[in-house]
Design an enzyme around this catalytic site. Structure first.
Site, PDB file in Angstrom:
ATOM      1  N   GLU A 144       0.896  -1.157   0.000  1.00 60.90           N
ATOM      2  CA  GLU A 144       0.000   0.000   0.000  1.00 60.90           C
ATOM      3  C   GLU A 144       0.931   1.201   0.000  1.00 60.90           C
ATOM      4  O   GLU A 144       1.240   1.773   1.039  1.00 60.90           O
ATOM      5  CB  GLU A 144      -0.928  -0.017   1.224  1.00 60.90           C
ATOM      6  CG  GLU A 144      -2.247   0.715   1.004  1.00 60.90           C
ATOM      7  CD  GLU A 144      -2.130   2.219   1.082  1.00 60.90           C
ATOM      8  OE1 GLU A 144      -1.300   2.792   0.336  1.00 60.90           O
ATOM      9  OE2 GLU A 144      -2.858   2.826   1.869  1.00 60.90           O
ATOM     10  N   GLU A 153       4.283   8.553  -3.844  1.00 59.17           N
ATOM     11  CA  GLU A 153       5.012   8.125  -2.650  1.00 59.17           C
ATOM     12  C   GLU A 153       6.151   7.166  -2.994  1.00 59.17           C
ATOM     13  O   GLU A 153       6.679   6.484  -2.121  1.00 59.17           O
ATOM     14  CB  GLU A 153       4.054   7.470  -1.657  1.00 59.17           C
ATOM     15  CG  GLU A 153       3.093   8.448  -1.012  1.00 59.17           C
ATOM     16  CD  GLU A 153       2.236   7.819   0.061  1.00 59.17           C
ATOM     17  OE1 GLU A 153       2.392   6.603   0.318  1.00 59.17           O
ATOM     18  OE2 GLU A 153       1.406   8.529   0.653  1.00 59.17           O
TER      19      GLU A 153
END
Length: 636
Positions: A144, A153
């Site tokens: 995730e 990210e």
């Protein structure tokens, strides 16, 4: 060990030095995080759990021992799901030390210590082999690592490294695939967040600098709750285009790539903005899908899951393009390892083969470095600008000497156009000064406005040509302001300038008031609500970790949120909490008040909304909060 933290005080403009614990930054990160939002996202959790169960079952059916690598484990939730689904062992990687410690406590509390190993490292530092973090490569990769832009990210470099060093060839992956979608639209509202628009207000015309109009703007994504942008505020010019997919079960590249989608324009308009979101396919067949699509794409909008950790993206094209219904067009998305950007071209197979991919947009005009997107929206707000122009017109005289105290404000331009004898403006930076100089040049203002890169408490009569100020004006807006009352820096500036004001000087705004209303949020409460149990697992150590960080002094301060993105229902009438008289200097004693807000309806009070209103003149007020009276309806 203690450390000194230097922080700009947005109210006084001074640099304050505060002694803090060496773990201060950790606590700030945790207190302002949205871990709870992710755990309260039942749709996300359920889809992950279903994908994990099926992946484990496929590996078991092939007679393989299931070894899981969980990158970015957070609380360890997905690893616990994997063990519960039958995985033999999980290596759960978490780089953030406080979170890794919480995950360890959660794993122990739920009885999985013998099946889950928490590794407090970045995944690219994990070692495999004898004496390493993992004795062997994993055959199930669970991650995730996504943000609103999908890759912001560092998902691509992490996947790339994992396939090269940490997982087996042909491994299973959950999620299995991600797909990015985009739609070209025309939107005066959204385009107004990226470009300064020409405007004419009550006979006063203002033109943007040519360099600003030609500038491609900032390349960073604008992430918002697109569900709160009404479809009536934009015109779709293209169908929803599938831009590209990433298969996480195969080797992934973080190198530059470009992808194009051809389409026929649905209608005529101006190509300005690209709306984008993505789906996660948890299984190879694509039966289990977690989508980030905004609620207005659902047949029943109320059934759309709400999440704040993954929203939707708005991208601004480098330039506005005329689109005619029936045109054959090509929408191109490029990405590096962390970001995406879009461009629009006329569709031509030959051109497509020879043209170089469009470069990443970058600001060349300085405006996008000085003004944030909400600030662009403010400056383009016609009703707001009209209020300031009307107020200035009512107080300016032919001999007016004006001083503007706001960062990168257009008030000096309007004051000059309305006939002020002389206008001075205090700018907080060289870049801000140069930007307003561009605006002056675009509007053929060669004299009458002087920009001073001087602090208010350092200004002298000599800087003003031995003149006294007859009109002190401000929006007020300051780039360091995050919370409503931070704009009271204007009051401190007014106090520092008191010796330079004429006895009958006009202060605009003449006062400000802080307003408050108790609210019940439709969804925003989730980002702070305790989780307790999540999908059957006890995650209270995370609740306790967050609470410890919230107990720090600064973490208890109000949080800035654009409330138009987060619907809420008022449980009280709005009330004036405090009033600040700018015609007087800042008092020597602190100002305080207390009172109560009678409830006008039943509900669950989850917070209070606070905003400022500025009294420009006796009959003109500008509000940064409510724009309509409170009713039973949800406020946006």
């Amino acid at each position: 060990m203690k450390t000194f933290c230097g922080r700009a005080n947005p109210t006084t403009g001074a640099l304050d030095w505060v002694e803090e614990s060496e773990e201060y930054d950790y606590h700030q990160e945790i207190a302002r995080s949205c871990y709870a939002d992710m755990l309260h996202d039942h749709d996300r959790n359920e889809k992950y759990y279903q994908g994990i169960r099926e992946a484990v079952a496929r590996l078991k059916a092939r007679g393989e021992k299931v070894i899981v690598l969980d990158i970015g484990t957070g609380t360890g939730l997905l690893s616990m799901m994997a063990v519960t689904a039958g995985a033999d062992f999980c290596y759960a990687v978490e780089v953030f030390k406080p979170m890794a410690e919480a995950a360890q406590s959660i794993v122990e509390r739920n009885g999985f210590s013998d099946k889950i190993k928490i590794i407090n490292k970045h995944s690219t530092d994990v070692t495999v082999g004898a004496g390493g973090d993992m004795p062997t490569r994993a055959n199930l990769l669970i991650t995730e690592l996504f943000d609103t832009e999908l890759i912001g990210e560092g998902a691509l470099p992490s996947y790339e490294h994992a396939h090269q060093h940490l997982v087996q060839e042909g491994c299973e992956a959950v999620p299995h695939r991600a797909t990015v979608y985009a739609q070209l639209v025309e939107s005066e509202l959204l385009w107004g967040w990226a470009q300064l628009q020409p405007m004419e207000v009550k006979g006063v015309r203002l033109l943007p600098p040519p360099a600003v109009s030609r500038c491609a703007g900032a390349h960073s994504v604008c992430d918002i709750q697109l569900s709160q942008v009404s479809p009536a505020s934009f015109k779709p010019l293209s169908p929803l285009c599938t831009m590209f997919s990433v298969d996480f079960s195969k080797p992934v590249s973080s190198a530059f790539q470009s992808h194009s989608a051809q389409f026929v324009a649905r209608c005529s308009g101006r190509g300005q903005v690209v709306l984008s979101w993505w789906d996660l396919h948890m299984d190879p067949r694509g039966d289990v899908v977690c989508t980030m699509a905004p609620s207005w794409t659902y047949p029943h909008q109320k059934r759309a899951p709400w999440r704040d950790h993954w929203m939707q993206s708005v991208y601004f094209l480098p330039e506005e393009s005329k689109v005619t219904e029936g045109d054959d067009l090509c929408l191109t998305v490029c990405h590096d390892d962390y970001s995406l950007w879009y461009s629009l071209q006329a569709h031509s197979r030959q051109d497509q083969q020879t043209e170089a991919p469009p470069p990443r947009p970058s600001c060349t005009c300085q405006a996008h470095l000085v003004w944030t997107r909400p600030r662009f929206g403010e400056l383009n707000d016609g009703r707001r600008t009209e209020s300031y122009v009307q107020a200035l017109r009512s107080v300016l005289k032919e001999d007016a000497v004006c001083l503007s105290v706001s960062d990168g404000s257009l008030l000096p331009v309007f004051a000059h156009k309305l006939g002020a004898k002389k206008v001075y403006s205090l700018e907080n930076s060289r870049m801000s000064k140069q930007l307003i100089e561009q605006v002056l040049g675009a509007n053929a203002i060669t004299g009458g406005v002087e920009l001073l890169e001087i602090r208010a408490d350092h200004l002298t009569r000599n800087d003003l040509g031995d003149e006294q100020i007859s009109v002190l004006m401000g929006e007020p807006y300051f780039s360091t302001s995050l919370l409503p009352w931070h704009s009271l820096f204007f009051w401190y500036c007014r106090t520092a300038l008191s010796g330079l004001l004429r006895p009958d000087a006009t202060i605009l705004p003449c006062s400000a008031s802080l307003h408050v209303v108790a609210v019940e949020f439709q969804d925003l409460w989730r980002i702070r609500a305790r989780c307790g149990r999540c999908e059957g697992f006890d995650v209270t150590p995370m609740d306790e970790m967050v609470q410890r960080s919230l107990d720090f002094r600064e973490s208890r301060e109000a949080e800035p949120h654009p409330l138009w993105e987060y619907p809420c229902r008022a449980l009280t009438q709005s009330a004036t909490a405090m009033t600040f008289d700018f015609t007087q200097c800042v008092p020597s004693q602190p100002i305080s008040c207390q009172g109560s807000l009678p409830l006008i309806r039943t509900g669950c009070c989850q917070g209070v909304a606070l905003w400022m209103e500025y009294q420009l003149t006796d009959d003109i007020t500008v509000s940064t909060g409510l724009t309509a009276p409170i009713s039973e309806q949800i406020l946006i």
